[in-house]
Design an enzyme around this catalytic site. Structure first.
Site, PDB file in Angstrom:
ATOM      1  N   SER A 151     -11.006  11.354  -4.804  1.00 49.13           N
ATOM      2  CA  SER A 151     -11.472  10.517  -3.696  1.00 49.13           C
ATOM      3  C   SER A 151     -11.428  11.301  -2.388  1.00 49.13           C
ATOM      4  O   SER A 151     -12.363  11.249  -1.585  1.00 49.13           O
ATOM      5  CB  SER A 151     -10.585   9.268  -3.559  1.00 49.13           C
ATOM      6  OG  SER A 151     -10.602   8.514  -4.741  1.00 49.13           O
ATOM      7  N   HIS A 186     -10.168   6.349   3.044  1.00 48.95           N
ATOM      8  CA  HIS A 186      -9.801   6.065   1.656  1.00 48.95           C
ATOM      9  C   HIS A 186      -9.483   4.580   1.466  1.00 48.95           C
ATOM     10  O   HIS A 186      -9.829   3.982   0.447  1.00 48.95           O
ATOM     11  CB  HIS A 186      -8.586   6.931   1.281  1.00 48.95           C
ATOM     12  CG  HIS A 186      -8.141   6.815  -0.140  1.00 48.95           C
ATOM     13  ND1 HIS A 186      -6.952   6.225  -0.501  1.00 48.95           N
ATOM     14  CD2 HIS A 186      -8.724   7.198  -1.297  1.00 48.95           C
ATOM     15  CE1 HIS A 186      -6.835   6.266  -1.821  1.00 48.95           C
ATOM     16  NE2 HIS A 186      -7.889   6.851  -2.329  1.00 48.95           N
ATOM     17  N   ARG A 213      -7.109   9.173   5.131  1.00 47.86           N
ATOM     18  CA  ARG A 213      -6.472   8.073   4.418  1.00 47.86           C
ATOM     19  C   ARG A 213      -7.005   6.712   4.887  1.00 47.86           C
ATOM     20  O   ARG A 213      -7.067   5.763   4.109  1.00 47.86           O
ATOM     21  CB  ARG A 213      -4.943   8.168   4.549  1.00 47.86           C
ATOM     22  CG  ARG A 213      -4.183   7.383   3.489  1.00 47.86           C
ATOM     23  CD  ARG A 213      -2.734   7.842   3.345  1.00 47.86           C
ATOM     24  NE  ARG A 213      -2.636   9.049   2.544  1.00 47.86           N
ATOM     25  CZ  ARG A 213      -2.521   9.068   1.201  1.00 47.86           C
ATOM     26  NH1 ARG A 213      -2.471   7.939   0.530  1.00 47.86           N
ATOM     27  NH2 ARG A 213      -2.459  10.201   0.541  1.00 47.86           N
TER      28      ARG A 213
END
Lengths: 216, 216
Positions: free
Chosen positions: A21, A47, A44
């Site tokens: 990812s 994500h 993040r």
């Protein structure tokens, strides 16, 4: 448990999924304005949201990342505006440094005081947090009123948070509260616009705690 | 608490902020493909994300809203894939009908079984949920593996959930798991693409419980 079929061992491990990812995010994001130390936080956040626009909208005070890592390594308290943020933050890395994660919004004294003063629980909880967790990290994903109150207390010299992560989501006051935050000359992480939320703020805190741990 | 300034009573009440936000959403969304009963769920998802693209990407099985309202009014269990979803769901409206919200992913037996079988806790937790909460609402915002396992158990005739709300976020498997969900002929609420997450699934469940309560 008795099901028709048996478990199959996984062919792809969760760690590999996260790595894959992160590769996709870096590739699709391409050029970006963030420093090397800011980028893991942006990554993040993307994500957690699958939203590049949200990632690109992030704004960092120049000292924000260092201040966040330092606060975690010094075991400072982390204050969440709502319980979703509190439970989402990964505890083992925080606790390793002696830190802890707090949320005051459902405390009986906060609820009572908010009724008495005809104001929001989020505002009263912010005041309690400033007394009990000053110097810590304030992680606000929901309540613009909490963020605006914290900004006001900073301006008055009453609150001295180590880092404010302020990314409330919403159509009324959220974007405005973040604009005010970005004017402060203390460490902050925020974003431009309406987007944000609990999962986004959690992602930022968890990214910081991973960076804190990597310092050894 | 002793601060320099006094609280000011709020000029705008939280209820008014929500009402104003919902007006903005309806105005900016304009024409949309959703039915009258689906729209409150879409509206609350946009409210929680400030993301019209995400709202527009939602897909409903024709029986989904009625099935969700019925499950709540019958006091069926609600199963969350992660703790963030569990704490985010508003409990008083659920409990009024005798319902409750569960999360199995951190149960000691789930953790142990996942290690033994070299699989994810999310998969094992799904199997436990199917045994303990079948007929209930499955609210999955994070783990594509949980959703894929649930879909597999439905296809095998082992799981008979009342409603699946499956909107995991992510770059690997999330979109694919939702495509599979949308092929089922049982009540589901999902969306197309990578976006989703805990706050989105919470918004959908809370919208359903408000609709359930309005039925009186």
């Amino acid at each position: 448990m008795d099901f028709h079929t048996e478990f199959k061992p996984l062919t792809v491990q969760p760690q590999e999924i996260e790595g894959k990812s992160f590769e996709i995010i870096t590739e699709e994001l391409g050029e970006h304005p963030f420093t090397e130390e800011q980028y893991p936080i942006v990554q993040r956040v993307i994500h957690a949201s699958a939203d590049f626009e949200l990632g690109r909208s992030m704004v960092f005070h120049p000292d924000a990342v260092e201040a966040g890592i330092r606060a975690i390594r010094e075991g400072r308290k982390i204050v969440a505006d709502v319980q979703m943020v509190q439970v989402g933050i990964s505890k083992p890395r925080i606790e390793k440094f002696g830190g802890s994660v707090h949320v005051y919004i459902s405390d009986p004294d906060v609820i009572e005081e908010a009724k008495r003063l005809n104001t929001t629980r989020a505002i009263v909880a912010t005041r309690k947090a400033v007394k009990e967790a000053d110097g810590g990290i304030f992680a606000i994903g929901n309540a613009p009123t909490a963020l605006l109150e914290l900004i006001r207390l900073v301006k008055e010299g009453v609150a001295r948070p180590g880092l404010i992560i302020g990314m409330p989501v919403g159509f009324v006051s959220a974007a405005e509260s973040k604009e005010e935050l970005a004017k402060l000359d203390i460490p902050f992480i925020t974003n431009v616009g309406r987007k944000g939320g609990s999962t986004i703020v959690v992602a930022a805190v968890n990214a910081l705690s991973i960076m804190a741990e990597k310092r050894g």
